[in-house]
Structure formats: structure tokens, C-alpha cells
Design a protein around this motif. Structure first.
Motif, short mmCIF file in Angstrom:
data_model
loop_
_atom_site.label_atom_id
_atom_site.label_comp_id
_atom_site.label_asym_id
_atom_site.label_seq_id
_atom_site.Cartn_x
_atom_site.Cartn_y
_atom_site.Cartn_z
N PHE A 11 8.62 0.15 7.38
CA PHE A 11 8.71 1.11 6.28
C PHE A 11 9.73 0.71 5.21
O PHE A 11 9.89 1.41 4.21
N SER A 12 10.40 -0.41 5.38
CA SER A 12 11.32 -0.87 4.34
C SER A 12 10.58 -1.59 3.21
O SER A 12 11.16 -1.90 2.17
N SER A 14 8.10 -2.22 -0.02
CA SER A 14 7.93 -1.44 -1.25
C SER A 14 6.49 -0.97 -1.45
O SER A 14 6.25 -0.06 -2.25
N LEU A 41 4.04 7.85 -0.36
CA LEU A 41 4.27 6.42 -0.19
C LEU A 41 3.13 5.66 -0.86
O LEU A 41 1.96 6.02 -0.69
N ALA A 145 9.93 6.09 8.92
CA ALA A 145 10.09 6.07 7.46
C ALA A 145 11.43 6.71 7.07
O ALA A 145 12.11 6.23 6.16
N LYS A 150 12.89 6.04 3.43
CA LYS A 150 11.72 6.29 2.57
C LYS A 150 11.41 7.78 2.44
O LYS A 150 10.68 8.17 1.54
#
Length: 151
Positions: A11-12, A14, A41, A145, A150
Motif C-alpha cells: 500500500f505504499s 502511488s 485509492l 493501508a 494511505k
């Protein structure tokens, strides 16, 4: 890398892509894509047989395969396909320099999972997670996330 750490690393990214995205609300490809949209997202649906998919009355243009991604090296890939297809998707992802993959339950066998764990910086799949079926974006995604900043 431990699976929880791999999930945070996943989840890091982009960008995200959902291979096997579908307009059919009964299919997990729809549910996973919807999860990304509901969590704001940026997700791209991948479906070779449909030019777009629909979620909540809105159409989303699909890509036919991973090679059409604008930035595969910064895109994490959720995979919701049968194991035979998953194997091909992983080979393409590796070739394109994708760093992270999430193999939903039912998308892999032991050999495929071992290959993903070996070939990617972060691979999520297999036993564990908070659900009884193994690591799943729908069950484990929010915590991962959040851990990646995120959400």
C-alpha cells in the motif's frame, strides 16, 4: 519479508491496478475494485474482454493488460484470476518491474505463491490475515493501508 510488512509495503505504492476487475457485483474482481474506489485509492481496472467496468453507476475504462499501465514500477497489483492466468500475470508484472503484488485467495497454488514471494519486493498471499480464507484486500486491506499512511 513478513506478510504484514509486505501488505504495508504493497500500500505504499502511488498507484494500484486490479487484474480481473469486473462489473458483476457478485464477483470478487468487482468487490476488490470497489474497495479501492470506496477508500479513495487510485485504482485501474484490468480486464482484457471489457472496455470498461461499472461501479455505483459510474464507468471506469479498463486496460487490457499490465503492459498498458502508465507507470508499472509505482503500481501495486491486486490479482483476482484463476491460477493459470495468475502465473501469466506475474510473469508480465515481473518483466515490467512491478514491485508489489497481492494474490487474493483462490488465485494461486503453492508454486505460484513461492514464485511471487521470490520475484517481488512485496508479495501478499497465502495463509494468515484476519479472515479464514487467507490474506484478502477486503479483510486485511484497511489495516495495511492505514499502516502505510494511505487511510
Amino acid at each position: 519479508m513478513a506478510t504484514e510488512a509486505a501488505a504495508r509495503a504493497f500500500f505504499s505504492a502511488s498507484h494500484f491496478a486490479v487484474v480481473g476487475a469486473s462489473s458483476d457485483p457478485s464477483k470478487f474482481g468487482h468487490k476488490i475494485f470497489a474497495w479501492y474506489i470506496a477508500h479513495s485509492l487510485p485504482a485501474i481496472p484490468i480486464n482484457p474482454s471489457a472496455p470498461s467496468i461499472t461501479f455505483s453507476g459510474k464507468g471506469y475504462a479498463t486496460l487490457k493488460d499490465l503492459s498498458a499501465l502508465p507507470s508499472p514500477r509505482t503500481t501495486s497489483i491486486s490479482i483476482i484470476t484463476p491460477p493459470k492466468v495468475t502465473k501469466l500475470v506475474l510473469a508480465e508484472a515481473k518483466k515490467l518491474g512491478v514491485k508489489s503484488v497481492w494474490l487474493q485467495p483462490g488465485t494461486f497454488d503453492d508454486e505460484i505463491l513461492e514464485g511471487a514471494l521470490r520475484d517481488f519486493e512485496a508479495a501478499v498471499g497465502g495463509d494468515g490475515g484476519r479472515g479464514g480464507e487467507g490474506w484478502c484486500v477486503l479483510v486485511d486491506g484497511e489495516k495495511a493501508a492505514r499502516g502505510a499512511g494511505k487511510l
